[in-house]
Design a protein around this motif. Sequence first.
Motif, PDB file in Angstrom:
ATOM      1  N   LEU A   4       0.837  -1.201   0.000  1.00  0.00           N
ATOM      2  CA  LEU A   4       0.000   0.000   0.000  1.00  0.00           C
ATOM      3  C   LEU A   4       0.868   1.245   0.000  1.00  0.00           C
ATOM      4  O   LEU A   4       1.794   1.376   0.801  1.00  0.00           O
ATOM      5  CB  LEU A   4      -0.906   0.016   1.232  1.00  0.00           C
ATOM      6  N   VAL A   5       0.549   2.160  -0.916  1.00  0.00           N
ATOM      7  CA  VAL A   5       1.138   3.499  -0.937  1.00  0.00           C
ATOM      8  C   VAL A   5       0.035   4.478  -0.576  1.00  0.00           C
ATOM      9  O   VAL A   5      -1.075   4.389  -1.101  1.00  0.00           O
ATOM     10  CB  VAL A   5       1.723   3.835  -2.324  1.00  0.00           C
ATOM     11  N   VAL A   6       0.326   5.405   0.334  1.00  0.00           N
ATOM     12  CA  VAL A   6      -0.639   6.417   0.769  1.00  0.00           C
ATOM     13  C   VAL A   6      -0.154   7.777   0.298  1.00  0.00           C
ATOM     14  O   VAL A   6       1.041   8.091   0.406  1.00  0.00           O
ATOM     15  CB  VAL A   6      -0.788   6.413   2.305  1.00  0.00           C
ATOM     16  N   LEU A  97      -2.070  11.489   8.728  1.00  0.00           N
ATOM     17  CA  LEU A  97      -1.078  10.816   7.893  1.00  0.00           C
ATOM     18  C   LEU A  97      -0.137   9.944   8.717  1.00  0.00           C
ATOM     19  O   LEU A  97       0.309   8.890   8.245  1.00  0.00           O
ATOM     20  CB  LEU A  97      -0.293  11.836   7.079  1.00  0.00           C
ATOM     21  N   GLU A  98       0.170  10.356   9.918  1.00  0.00           N
ATOM     22  CA  GLU A  98       0.983   9.491  10.771  1.00  0.00           C
ATOM     23  C   GLU A  98       0.256   8.178  11.050  1.00  0.00           C
ATOM     24  O   GLU A  98       0.854   7.097  11.008  1.00  0.00           O
ATOM     25  CB  GLU A  98       1.320  10.198  12.079  1.00  0.00           C
ATOM     26  N   ALA A  99      -1.048   8.250  11.308  1.00  0.00           N
ATOM     27  CA  ALA A  99      -1.828   7.032  11.529  1.00  0.00           C
ATOM     28  C   ALA A  99      -1.875   6.179  10.264  1.00  0.00           C
ATOM     29  O   ALA A  99      -1.754   4.950  10.314  1.00  0.00           O
ATOM     30  CB  ALA A  99      -3.238   7.386  11.989  1.00  0.00           C
ATOM     31  N   GLN A 100      -2.053   6.814   9.116  1.00  0.00           N
ATOM     32  CA  GLN A 100      -2.090   6.082   7.847  1.00  0.00           C
ATOM     33  C   GLN A 100      -0.764   5.383   7.560  1.00  0.00           C
ATOM     34  O   GLN A 100      -0.725   4.318   6.945  1.00  0.00           O
ATOM     35  CB  GLN A 100      -2.428   7.047   6.702  1.00  0.00           C
ATOM     36  N   ALA A 104       1.146   1.383   5.774  1.00  0.00           N
ATOM     37  CA  ALA A 104       1.644   1.655   4.423  1.00  0.00           C
ATOM     38  C   ALA A 104       3.096   1.243   4.259  1.00  0.00           C
ATOM     39  O   ALA A 104       3.856   1.136   5.236  1.00  0.00           O
ATOM     40  CB  ALA A 104       1.486   3.138   4.107  1.00  0.00           C
ATOM     41  N   ASP A 105       3.487   1.008   3.017  1.00  0.00           N
ATOM     42  CA  ASP A 105       4.895   0.831   2.671  1.00  0.00           C
ATOM     43  C   ASP A 105       5.566   2.167   2.459  1.00  0.00           C
ATOM     44  O   ASP A 105       6.776   2.309   2.645  1.00  0.00           O
ATOM     45  CB  ASP A 105       5.034   0.028   1.382  1.00  0.00           C
ATOM     46  N   LEU A 106       4.783   3.160   2.023  1.00  0.00           N
ATOM     47  CA  LEU A 106       5.319   4.469   1.675  1.00  0.00           C
ATOM     48  C   LEU A 106       4.211   5.493   1.792  1.00  0.00           C
ATOM     49  O   LEU A 106       3.077   5.230   1.379  1.00  0.00           O
ATOM     50  CB  LEU A 106       5.861   4.448   0.236  1.00  0.00           C
ATOM     51  N   VAL A 107       4.522   6.664   2.378  1.00  0.00           N
ATOM     52  CA  VAL A 107       3.605   7.793   2.381  1.00  0.00           C
ATOM     53  C   VAL A 107       4.218   8.893   1.516  1.00  0.00           C
ATOM     54  O   VAL A 107       5.411   9.190   1.638  1.00  0.00           O
ATOM     55  CB  VAL A 107       3.338   8.324   3.800  1.00  0.00           C
ATOM     56  N   VAL A 108       3.403   9.487   0.667  1.00  0.00           N
ATOM     57  CA  VAL A 108       3.869  10.512  -0.258  1.00  0.00           C
ATOM     58  C   VAL A 108       3.125  11.817   0.021  1.00  0.00           C
ATOM     59  O   VAL A 108       1.894  11.813   0.152  1.00  0.00           O
ATOM     60  CB  VAL A 108       3.633  10.090  -1.725  1.00  0.00           C
ATOM     61  N   VAL A 109       3.855  12.905   0.128  1.00  0.00           N
ATOM     62  CA  VAL A 109       3.250  14.225   0.307  1.00  0.00           C
ATOM     63  C   VAL A 109       3.962  15.219  -0.597  1.00  0.00           C
ATOM     64  O   VAL A 109       5.119  15.011  -0.988  1.00  0.00           O
ATOM     65  CB  VAL A 109       3.324  14.714   1.762  1.00  0.00           C
ATOM     66  N   GLN A 134       5.645   5.980  10.356  1.00  0.00           N
ATOM     67  CA  GLN A 134       5.974   4.586  10.639  1.00  0.00           C
ATOM     68  C   GLN A 134       6.429   3.825   9.395  1.00  0.00           C
ATOM     69  O   GLN A 134       6.561   2.607   9.422  1.00  0.00           O
ATOM     70  CB  GLN A 134       4.773   3.889  11.274  1.00  0.00           C
ATOM     71  N   CYS A 135       6.657   4.556   8.307  1.00  0.00           N
ATOM     72  CA  CYS A 135       7.191   3.982   7.074  1.00  0.00           C
ATOM     73  C   CYS A 135       7.982   5.086   6.380  1.00  0.00           C
ATOM     74  O   CYS A 135       7.926   6.248   6.792  1.00  0.00           O
ATOM     75  CB  CYS A 135       6.063   3.454   6.190  1.00  0.00           C
TER      76      CYS A 135
END
Length: 295
Positions: A4-6, A97-100, A104-109, A134-135
């Motif tokens: 999962l990517v968020v 976003l921290e919770a998401q 996730a494997d990766l968070v993008v902003v 956390q990722c």
Amino acid sequence: MSGLVVVGVDGSASSLAAVEAAAREARWRDAGLRVVHAFLWPAMHVPLGPSPLGPPEGGLRNMVERVVAEAVARARSTAPGVDVSHAVVTGEPLTVLEAQSRAADLVVVGSRGMGGFVGLLIGSTAVHLAAHGQCPVLVVREGGDEKGPVVVGVDGSAAGEQAIEFAFAEAALRGAPLRAIHAWTLWNAPPSQMHEGADTYVDPPSELAEAEERLVSEALAGRRERYPGVSVEPRALRSQTREALIEASRSAQLLVVGARGRGGFAGLMLGSVSQAVLHHARCPVVVVRGAAERS
């Protein structure tokens, strides 16, 4: 790995650029993509529906639906085969976003934002996520050479191992070469021996340079065999770390750093090297926190 990517969205041009980057990441990883908007206003008890005097399509809730729909459409057009979902979560962006990031494997902003991500600037949401996510966190900045290498900062620390692993995997996904950079000076390179009571190095700079080159080779050991398709260019540079990485970012497609480290990355924590590259890199930046740093 969750597959999962968020991506955080708010309707700004920066967040739409982040959506495109996130969609490509999801396609490379054969992962799902979740488009997330942090909806702050319900928690503040602000009216969400259209004004009685305004058009029926007005109001904050309709605005958010349009923002998310545009982001989802942009993601699907960028990577048609990716499974795209979306979520509107009540709360402020940092917490949401921290919770998401936990799933996730990766968070993008994006590097800047507005609306649901009001104040999304380097120094606020992006830096907070880089410090507490956390990722790994990808901050999409303008610039970058699509044909350039993935650049990773190497310091020889255990914490930096996670950044190196991520960089190898990312280079393999992108079909890009990997440039591993270790910057050192006489002040931050650990001496192999010191005169008792003296403040000078026994080793001459040439031997120090050889020791720093060995540090890079040892940090990369084992991964070349696991990623045989990745062309690796190790570099040990006598330079300040910030300057070396920012300069390398000019010709890179991605810069990867750990959240904190030692040696050539003395005192590496958000607010020093990581924050410097988040502010000044000329390409997108990924900050990777070590397992011991994550809660």
